[in-house]
Design a protein around this motif. Structure first.
Motif, short mmCIF file in Angstrom:
data_model
loop_
_atom_site.label_atom_id
_atom_site.label_comp_id
_atom_site.label_asym_id
_atom_site.label_seq_id
_atom_site.Cartn_x
_atom_site.Cartn_y
_atom_site.Cartn_z
N THR A 11 -29.64 -6.94 54.25
CA THR A 11 -30.77 -7.00 53.33
C THR A 11 -30.86 -8.42 52.77
OG1 THR A 11 -30.45 -4.70 52.67
CG2 THR A 11 -31.76 -6.09 51.20
N PHE A 12 -32.05 -9.00 52.80
CA PHE A 12 -32.24 -10.31 52.20
C PHE A 12 -33.72 -10.53 51.91
CE2 PHE A 12 -32.59 -10.94 56.78
CZ PHE A 12 -33.69 -11.77 56.92
N THR A 13 -33.99 -11.47 51.01
CA THR A 13 -35.34 -11.84 50.63
C THR A 13 -35.49 -13.35 50.76
OG1 THR A 13 -35.50 -10.01 49.05
CG2 THR A 13 -37.05 -11.84 48.76
N VAL A 14 -36.61 -13.78 51.32
CA VAL A 14 -36.91 -15.20 51.44
C VAL A 14 -38.12 -15.50 50.58
CG1 VAL A 14 -37.38 -17.11 53.01
CG2 VAL A 14 -36.14 -15.10 53.84
N ASP A 15 -37.97 -16.40 49.63
CA ASP A 15 -39.11 -16.80 48.81
C ASP A 15 -40.13 -17.55 49.65
OD1 ASP A 15 -37.95 -15.70 46.54
OD2 ASP A 15 -36.96 -17.59 45.98
N GLU A 16 -41.39 -17.39 49.31
CA GLU A 16 -42.45 -18.07 50.04
C GLU A 16 -42.21 -19.58 50.05
OE1 GLU A 16 -47.34 -18.45 50.15
OE2 GLU A 16 -46.35 -17.21 48.63
N GLY A 17 -42.31 -20.19 51.23
CA GLY A 17 -42.14 -21.63 51.37
C GLY A 17 -40.70 -22.09 51.43
N GLN A 18 -39.75 -21.15 51.41
CA GLN A 18 -38.34 -21.49 51.42
C GLN A 18 -37.71 -21.17 52.78
OE1 GLN A 18 -36.83 -22.85 48.33
NE2 GLN A 18 -39.05 -23.08 48.23
N THR A 19 -36.52 -21.72 53.03
CA THR A 19 -35.77 -21.46 54.26
C THR A 19 -34.49 -20.71 53.92
OG1 THR A 19 -36.62 -23.39 55.45
CG2 THR A 19 -34.52 -22.50 56.21
N MET A 20 -34.30 -19.57 54.56
CA MET A 20 -33.08 -18.77 54.43
C MET A 20 -32.25 -18.93 55.70
SD MET A 20 -31.04 -16.53 52.99
CE MET A 20 -31.99 -15.84 51.62
N ALA A 21 -30.99 -19.30 55.53
CA ALA A 21 -30.09 -19.40 56.67
C ALA A 21 -29.30 -18.10 56.80
CB ALA A 21 -29.14 -20.57 56.50
N LEU A 22 -29.26 -17.56 58.01
CA LEU A 22 -28.40 -16.41 58.32
C LEU A 22 -27.19 -16.93 59.07
CD1 LEU A 22 -30.90 -13.67 59.59
CD2 LEU A 22 -30.04 -14.04 57.27
N VAL A 172 -40.72 -31.10 58.88
CA VAL A 172 -41.88 -30.27 59.22
C VAL A 172 -41.78 -28.85 58.66
CG1 VAL A 172 -42.42 -31.60 61.28
CG2 VAL A 172 -40.92 -29.60 61.48
N LEU A 173 -40.59 -28.40 58.26
CA LEU A 173 -40.46 -27.06 57.70
C LEU A 173 -40.66 -27.02 56.19
CD1 LEU A 173 -37.40 -25.69 59.70
CD2 LEU A 173 -39.81 -25.13 60.04
N THR A 174 -40.82 -28.17 55.57
CA THR A 174 -41.02 -28.20 54.12
C THR A 174 -42.23 -27.36 53.73
OG1 THR A 174 -40.08 -30.42 53.98
CG2 THR A 174 -41.45 -29.69 52.13
N GLY A 175 -42.01 -26.39 52.84
CA GLY A 175 -43.09 -25.55 52.38
C GLY A 175 -43.42 -24.38 53.29
N THR A 178 -39.21 -19.67 56.25
CA THR A 178 -38.42 -19.79 57.48
C THR A 178 -37.13 -18.99 57.36
OG1 THR A 178 -39.28 -22.04 57.79
CG2 THR A 178 -37.30 -21.44 59.04
N VAL A 179 -36.74 -18.37 58.48
CA VAL A 179 -35.41 -17.77 58.61
C VAL A 179 -34.70 -18.50 59.74
CG1 VAL A 179 -34.05 -15.71 59.04
CG2 VAL A 179 -36.22 -15.52 57.79
N LEU A 180 -33.55 -19.07 59.43
CA LEU A 180 -32.78 -19.90 60.36
C LEU A 180 -31.45 -19.23 60.67
CD1 LEU A 180 -31.86 -22.67 61.70
CD2 LEU A 180 -31.09 -23.31 59.40
N VAL A 181 -31.19 -19.01 61.96
CA VAL A 181 -29.88 -18.55 62.40
C VAL A 181 -29.08 -19.76 62.89
CG1 VAL A 181 -28.69 -17.35 64.28
CG2 VAL A 181 -30.43 -16.17 62.96
N THR A 182 -27.88 -19.93 62.36
CA THR A 182 -27.07 -21.07 62.76
C THR A 182 -25.58 -20.79 62.54
OG1 THR A 182 -26.69 -23.46 62.45
CG2 THR A 182 -27.24 -22.16 60.48
N ALA A 192 -31.63 -25.46 54.73
CA ALA A 192 -31.78 -24.19 54.02
C ALA A 192 -31.84 -24.35 52.51
CB ALA A 192 -30.64 -23.24 54.40
N ASP A 193 -32.63 -23.47 51.88
CA ASP A 193 -32.66 -23.37 50.43
C ASP A 193 -31.69 -22.31 49.93
OD1 ASP A 193 -35.05 -25.18 49.83
OD2 ASP A 193 -35.91 -23.78 51.28
N ALA A 194 -31.33 -21.37 50.81
CA ALA A 194 -30.39 -20.31 50.47
C ALA A 194 -29.77 -19.82 51.77
CB ALA A 194 -31.10 -19.16 49.74
#
Length: 205
Positions: A11-22, A172-175, A178-182, A192-194
């Motif tokens: 379970t996770f939430t991504v704020d609009e315009g932010q990048t979440m790293a998984l 280019v991802l600013t704003g 995004t969900v990033l797997v790394t 990532a922002d979180a």
């Protein structure tokens, strides 16, 4: 989101315009999560919300082509018979770009933004790995997705190219939501922002 047959419960939430790293170990289900968000896999239970739209829940399933989600994998997956310009232009109808000339201009603009404008007429087989990935980044973002999914986008690149592409993605991802797997802490720090970690699945009985 629960996919029992793949051992995924997250379970996770991504704020609009932010990048979440998984993050998490191999086999924990990170790519499975992206496949579900993209519409390539239907979870058994759970739900996903994008803005005011439900992508899926126990009653709803929006197919991939209608989700307005851009998916960038570690392999660029460019159409081998198309030029870089044509690859980027391919998805522009979804972004509301009408007319061949307009699509060409937008595609060329994006290729320039990612640093491969001079390669507009080349096909993927005539590019390096880094050039192809830059083209793939342009193709994903030019279509104007509401959500960008990145699945280990730097892992297939030569080490000397990685810092350049990481810097490009940070720009280019600013704003953009995004969900990033790394697996790499440097990607999390730079992009990532979180972050949230998916634990390893329990061992099989």
């Amino acid at each position: 989101m629960v996919v029992p047959e793949r051992g995924v419960d997250v379970t996770f939430t991504v704020d609009e315009g932010q990048t979440m790293a998984l993050t998490g170990p191999n086999g924990s289900g990170k790519s499975t999560v992206l496949s579900a968000l993209a519409g390539w896999l239907r979870p058994e239970t759970g739900h996903a919300q994008l803005g005011d739209r439900t992508l899926f829940d126990e009653h709803t399933w929006i197919p991939a082509r209608r989700r307005n989600v851009g998916y960038l994998t570690q392999d660029p997956l460019l159409f081998p018979h198309l030029t870089a310009e044509a690859n980027v232009a391919f998805g522009l109808a979804r972004a509301g770009v009408v007319g061949r000339r307009n699509r060409r201009d937008v595609a060329r603009d994006w290729l320039g933004r990612v640093g491969v404008g001079q390669l507009a007429s080349r096909r993927p087989g005539e590019m390096s790995g880094g050039q192809a990935q830059r083209t793939a980044i342009a193709r994903v973002l030019a279509s104007g997705p509401e959500l960008v999914l990145l699945d280990e986008p730097l892992s297939a690149l030569d080490a000397q190219v990685v810092p350049q592409i990481r810097e490009l993605l940070a720009e280019v991802l600013t704003g953009r939501t995004t969900v990033l797997v790394t697996h790499h802490e440097a990607d999390v720090v730079a992009l990532a922002d979180a972050a949230t970690t998916i634990p390893a699945p329990p061992p099989s009985a």
